[in-house]
Design an enzyme around this catalytic site. Structure first.
Site, PDB file in Angstrom:
ATOM      1  CB  SER A 129       6.973  14.009   4.612  1.00  0.00           C
ATOM      2  OG  SER A 129       5.921  13.220   4.103  1.00  0.00           O
ATOM      3  CD  GLU A 244      -2.569  13.530   0.050  1.00  0.00           C
ATOM      4  OE1 GLU A 244      -1.592  13.850  -0.632  1.00  0.00           O
ATOM      5  OE2 GLU A 244      -2.483  13.211   1.245  1.00  0.00           O
ATOM      6  CB  SER A 376       4.378   4.445   0.332  1.00  0.00           C
ATOM      7  OG  SER A 376       4.114   3.459   1.305  1.00  0.00           O
ATOM      8  CD  GLU A 378       5.838   0.253  -1.678  1.00  0.00           C
ATOM      9  OE1 GLU A 378       5.429   1.416  -1.441  1.00  0.00           O
ATOM     10  OE2 GLU A 378       6.513  -0.047  -2.677  1.00  0.00           O
TER      11      GLU A 378
END
Length: 391
Positions: A129, A244, A376, A378
């Protein structure tokens, strides 16, 4: 849905249960049970105990130095592991970069890096990130320019968990600014002691110190630390993220938390009937939702044993597993005694014996991260929509 375990699997489960129960250090179990934070030395002490049975890298095949567990054995191991107050294993080395190295790395990289992961000598952090590249990870801008036998890396990574403890960082960098954004990314292994690497802590709501920014200024990384081909890093990153998310359902750990809350509710002084009924309803609802997640795990286990592609199931596990974990932490906070529930005594949380005990608030605040961790929620819903609804 019923799942039949063989006699050999049952014997394996009993062996795991006995070893974990006999070898989990009491001081580490006490911290984990109470919600106090563990230090790096605590994690490594426990991981080295697991390594004596080659049980640290439970998902690794035997030909890469792992235990070579079947899908069923791995499932049973994780069930027994989570049934005790064991530390959450840090997956950056064992569950993320390790599989990338043994799948896509060359022989020299396997010999150099895998033993340190298996034996908990080397700790890793994840340099993915960035301030402008979170859910849209392919928008990353950290650059790596070739200079002879090195790449010169410049940029910034953020939300880098335990970077302050890490020896190495696996990092996505942009090596071709003119290519389509997914096509110009490379996967590098960066020594955290390299000149030009700066780690700066990010304050967290619960007072923990696990998150960091990492600044990379003219950091020279040997080309031999590139995994796979240049500009193919997006392929390796997608492989890593699928590993992950498979580790993120945490159903067995959530089951243990639910059982603790049930026992706490039974032992509490008689509250108002309306409150007692509300808590009972919440516990029953979470029990049903968790049972559904456990059945999903068994269905995926059947698919893995049959050699079938699990498709978008990793997104399902991540989405439902994190939502249930957050709901349990919220209920735990509601059920905590007023003083302990509101306590954020950093001394006690960091291991001191005195102070105000209580980890409910810290756990609740810390687990807000699960909604964005590992992709995320979403984004997971978008993956499922495209897969299941053909959108």
């Amino acid at each position: 849905m019923r799942y039949a375990f063989s006699d050999a699997d049952t014997a394996f489960r009993e062996d795991v249960r006995a070893f974990l129960g006999e070898n989990l250090p009491a001081d580490i179990a006490r911290k984990a049970e109470s919600g106090q934070r563990l230090e790096k030395a605590d994690f490594q002490r426990w991981e080295k105990i697991l390594a004596t049975r080659n049980w640290l890298t439970v998902g690794w095949p035997a030909d890469q130095g792992g235990p070579g567990f079947t899908a069923t054995q791995r499932y049973l191991f994780e069930q027994e592991y989570s049934a005790l107050p064991t530390p959450r294993l840090k997956q950056f080395g064992i569950g993320m970069v390790g599989p990338v190295i043994y799948t896509f790395g060359n022989e020299a990289q396997k010999q150099r890096f895998l033993p340190g992961i298996r034996e908990s000598r080397d700790w890793w952090c994840q340099g993915f990130s960035e301030p402008g590249a979170g859910s849209d990870l392919a928008a990353l801008s950290t650059s790596a320019k070739r200079d002879g036998d090195h790449y010169v890396v410049n940029g910034q990574k953020v939300w880098t968990t335990y970077a302050q403890w890490a020896d190495w960082m696996f990092c996505l960098v942009r090596t071709d600014a003119d290519a389509k954004k997914q096509a110009g990314i490379t996967f590098l292994l960066i020594d955290m002691k390299s000149p030009g690497v700066t780690v700066r802590q990010i304050p967290m709501m619960d007072g923990d110190k696990e998150l960091n920014e990492v600044f990379l200024e003219d950091v020279r990384v040997p080309v031999e630390n590139r995994v796979g081909e240049e500009n193919r890093g997006w392929t390796y990153a997608k492989f890593l993220l699928s590993h992950e998310r498979l580790n993120m359902s945490n159903a067995a750990r959530s089951r243990r938390q639910l059982n603790r809350l049930r026992a706490q509710a039974s032992a509490a002084p008689n509250p108002l009937r309306s409150e007692r009924d509300r808590i009972a309803t919440r516990l029953a609802t979470l029990d049903v939702e968790l049972s559904a997640l456990e059945l999903m795990e068994l269905r995926i286990l059947s698919a893995l044993n049959a050699g079938r592609d699990i498709g978008a199931d990793a997104a399902k596990l991540k989405l439902r597993g994190t939502e249930i974990a957050q709901a349990l932490s919220r209920l735990a906070l509601e059920m905590a005694a007023p003083v302990e529930g509101l306590s954020l005594d950093q001394g006690w949380l960091n291991g001191a014996e005195d102070g105000v005990p209580g980890a409910a608030m810290a756990e609740y605040l810390n687990l807000r991260k699960l909604s964005i961790w590992g992709g995320s929620n979403e984004i997971q819903r978008t993956i499922l929509a495209r897969s299941l609804l053909d959108l």
